[in-house]
Design an enzyme around this catalytic site. Structure first.
Site, PDB file in Angstrom:
ATOM      1  N   ARG A 130       0.842  -1.212   0.000  1.00 33.99           N
ATOM      2  CA  ARG A 130       0.000   0.000   0.000  1.00 33.99           C
ATOM      3  C   ARG A 130       0.877   1.262   0.000  1.00 33.99           C
ATOM      4  NH1 ARG A 130      -4.665   1.281   4.519  1.00 33.99           N
ATOM      5  NH2 ARG A 130      -5.232   3.366   3.789  1.00 33.99           N
ATOM      6  N   CYS A 148     -18.893  -2.694   2.379  1.00 35.85           N
ATOM      7  CA  CYS A 148     -18.090  -1.500   2.639  1.00 35.85           C
ATOM      8  C   CYS A 148     -18.718  -0.755   3.802  1.00 35.85           C
ATOM      9  CB  CYS A 148     -18.066  -0.611   1.394  1.00 35.85           C
ATOM     10  SG  CYS A 148     -17.007   0.810   1.617  1.00 35.85           S
ATOM     11  N   HIS A 203     -17.215   2.885  -3.502  1.00 33.84           N
ATOM     12  CA  HIS A 203     -16.476   4.145  -3.405  1.00 33.84           C
ATOM     13  C   HIS A 203     -16.826   5.119  -4.541  1.00 33.84           C
ATOM     14  CE1 HIS A 203     -13.146   2.545  -0.461  1.00 33.84           C
ATOM     15  NE2 HIS A 203     -14.368   2.467   0.024  1.00 33.84           N
ATOM     16  N   TYR A 217     -15.724   9.368  -1.044  1.00 28.62           N
ATOM     17  CA  TYR A 217     -14.657   9.144  -2.025  1.00 28.62           C
ATOM     18  C   TYR A 217     -14.857   9.937  -3.318  1.00 28.62           C
ATOM     19  CZ  TYR A 217     -12.369   5.588   0.765  1.00 28.62           C
ATOM     20  OH  TYR A 217     -11.672   4.945   1.763  1.00 28.62           O
TER      21      TYR A 217
HETATM   22  C1  G6P Z   1     -12.695   3.244   4.467  1.00 32.10           C
HETATM   23  C2  G6P Z   1     -12.965   2.504   3.221  1.00 32.10           C
HETATM   24  C3  G6P Z   1     -12.343   1.182   3.220  1.00 32.10           C
HETATM   25  C4  G6P Z   1     -10.890   1.257   3.580  1.00 32.10           C
HETATM   26  C5  G6P Z   1     -10.675   2.018   4.854  1.00 32.10           C
HETATM   27  C6  G6P Z   1      -9.208   2.307   4.996  1.00 32.10           C
HETATM   28  O1  G6P Z   1     -13.435   2.718   5.446  1.00 32.10           O
HETATM   29  O2  G6P Z   1     -14.325   2.346   2.996  1.00 32.10           O
HETATM   30  O3  G6P Z   1     -12.497   0.619   1.962  1.00 32.10           O
HETATM   31  O4  G6P Z   1     -10.372  -0.037   3.750  1.00 32.10           O
HETATM   32  O5  G6P Z   1     -11.340   3.221   4.829  1.00 32.10           O
HETATM   33  O6  G6P Z   1      -8.911   2.648   6.297  1.00 32.10           O
HETATM   34  P1  G6P Z   1      -7.391   2.781   6.760  1.00 32.10           P
HETATM   35  O7  G6P Z   1      -7.452   3.063   8.204  1.00 32.10           O
HETATM   36  O8  G6P Z   1      -6.740   1.488   6.414  1.00 32.10           O
HETATM   37  O9  G6P Z   1      -6.841   3.912   5.947  1.00 32.10           O
END
Ligand code: G6P
Length: 466
Positions: free
Chosen positions: A97, A173, A203, A260
């Site tokens: 990531r 989600c 998203h 998003y």
């Molecule tokens: C949101 C999105 C998810 C994503 C998350 C990331 O909830 O809907 O798809 O996985 O944020 O969170 P993070 O704490 O990993 O940045």
């Protein structure tokens, strides 16, 4: 379900979100006759699985339940006779990531976990793995439900259904949960007094709000939240910058965008913020690495037997709870109203029947029954949605075939990647950087390694500077 009770298998069991999942099952113990929870991970995730697995066992014990909690690295065996399989894995762990964000941003292009070049690469890494899991499921648990919340959740769900052929897949989600809370709050009403109708793709969806008499309340919420003199943004996620949408534009749409959409409607502002984070070494993945380390320190505490508050610092909070509710709803034919990624089958008439869409509906013993949406009235919504869906389809094709031309096509279609020379350079560099996790692109990566020394040096230097 065997005579002993339900077997629920979680792939990516070592995730920091697992305590939320366990909490969700415990809260629904009356509805879920669980006999075994299996947490599966890979060797690279061994330390995390051991820590969070021990914590899961403590939580179950504290709740005085006789559920067996098994930790394993043998996915195939784990799937034997499963009733439900939930997926929350991250191919390449958080380091992948970091690359998804930092490589594009180093070129001044948005890189984000599910949007822009980062999202496409996450799809390239993840789709082959979900398809492998499905192959195992075909042998080991042919009747199981697959509840996917691995990102990019929409594309991964579409691949599972359309390529893997696993019709019993539901994608989840947490974004709609936050927007539903925010909408009710803005109107000063309870969520139960309102009907939230969501439609779009993961998203990239919008929603409308109605009261029980069928009166539309969307415009009031738009005024309350987006009129600069209103209550302001509420219910947004921890993980993205909360820039304020342009009131006049949202009023014209007469639908509430999802958080998003900022990456598209406020593209320059979001990019600027992300570049600032990049320059400070604080892209979201870098921040999450710190949050994760702190969470796992907490989870190590042998006295901790409940989900700590600190987990809400993660953007995905409520994800797992929604997964538990889906399972409870299938199991008990509860008809819980939820927002799910599912096969379109005519729900949104602007998109092909086979497309996976994220829409409101009810979860029954037979699966998800979406509410009809029809066509988007606004051409701006229709057009952008069709483009994004076509871009997703193209991305899935590239992920499955490993065809470089198709991957470049997906890059070119993505509204957050400037098409042309830069897109190609970025694609090549990201392919090289993801070498270990992209066997389907092996031929092309070999070529890059042979002839594109500049790109290789660039990436190696960038990663060293992490
Ligand atoms: C949101 C999105 C998810 C994503 C998350 C990331 O909830 O809907 O798809 O996985 O944020 O969170 P993070 O704490 O990993 O940045």
């Amino acid at each position: 379900m065997s005579k002993d009770g339900l077997k629920i298998v979680t792939i990516g069991g070592g995730s920091s979100y697992t305590p939320e999942l366990i909490e969700g099952y415990i809260l629904r113990q009356e509805q879920l006759p669980i006999s075994e929870i299996v947490l599966v991970d890979i060797d690279e995730g061994r330390e995390k699985l051991e820590i969070v697995g021990a914590m899961a066992k403590r939580m179950v014990k504290a709740a005085d339940l006789d559920w067996k909690v098994t930790l394993t690295y043998d996915r195939f065996e784990a799937l034997k006779d499963a009733d439900y399989v939930t997926t929350q894995f991250r191919v390449g762990l958080l380091n992948a990531r970091v690359k998804d964000e930092r490589i594009p941003l180093s070129h001044g292009v948005l890189g984000q976990e599910t949007n822009g070049a980062g999202g496409l690469f996450k799809a390239f890494r993840t789709i082959p793995v979900i398809l492998d899991i499905i192959e195992d499921m075909k042998v080991q648990c042919p009747n199981a439900w697959l509840i996917n919340f691995t990102n990019p959740a929409g594309m991964v769900t579409e691949a599972a259904i359309n390529i893997g052929g696993w019709e019993r897949t539901l994608g989840l989600c947490n974004v709609p949960i936050g927007h539903t809370k925010a909408g009710a709050e803005a109107l000063g009403m309870d969520e139960e007094e309102l009907f939230f109708h969501y439609a779009g793709i993961n998203h990239f969806h919008w929603h409308r709000i109605f009261d029980k008499d069928g009166n539309e309340r969307t415009h009031e919420v738009i005024d309350k939240i987006y009129d600069p003199s209103g209550v302001g943004n509420k219910g947004d996620m921890e993980n993205i910058h909360a820039g304020l949408f342009h009131y006049e534009q949202i009023k014209d749409l007469n639908m509430l965008p999802c958080g998003y959409h900022r990456y598209y409607y406020l593209a320059d502002e979001m990019l600027e913020e992300s570049i600032k984070d990049f320059n400070e070494g604080k892209t979201r993945a870098q921040v999450v690495k710190g949050t994760e380390a702190d969470l796992f320190e907490l989870y190590k505490d042998p006295e901790l037997d409940y989900k700590p508050e600190e987990l809400t610092l993660r953007g995905g909070t409520h994800y797992s709870d929604a997964a538990c509710e889906i399972i409870a709803s299938i199991q008990n034919n509860k008809h819980t109203q939820m927002v799910v990624s599912t096969k379109n089958n005519g729900t949104i008439t602007d998109l092909p029947n086979s497309a996976v869409v994220e829409v409101s509906g009810v979860v029954t013993a037979k699966g998800f029954v979406p509410y009809n949406w029809g066509a988007f009235e606004h051409p701006a919504a229709r057009g952008s949605l069709q483009l994004m869906k076509a871009m997703e389809e193209t991305t899935i094709r590239a992920a499955v075939s490993g065809d470089y031309g198709v991957a470049l096509q997906a890059f070119t279609m993505n509204p957050l990647i400037p098409a042309g020379h830069k897109a190609k350079t970025l694609l090549d560099q990201m392919l090289y950087a993801n070498k270990k996790y992209l066997p389907q692109f092996a031929e092309k990566i070999k070529e890059i390694e042979k002839y594109q020394l500049d790109d290789i040096n660039y990436i190696d230097k960038l990663m060293e500077s992490n």
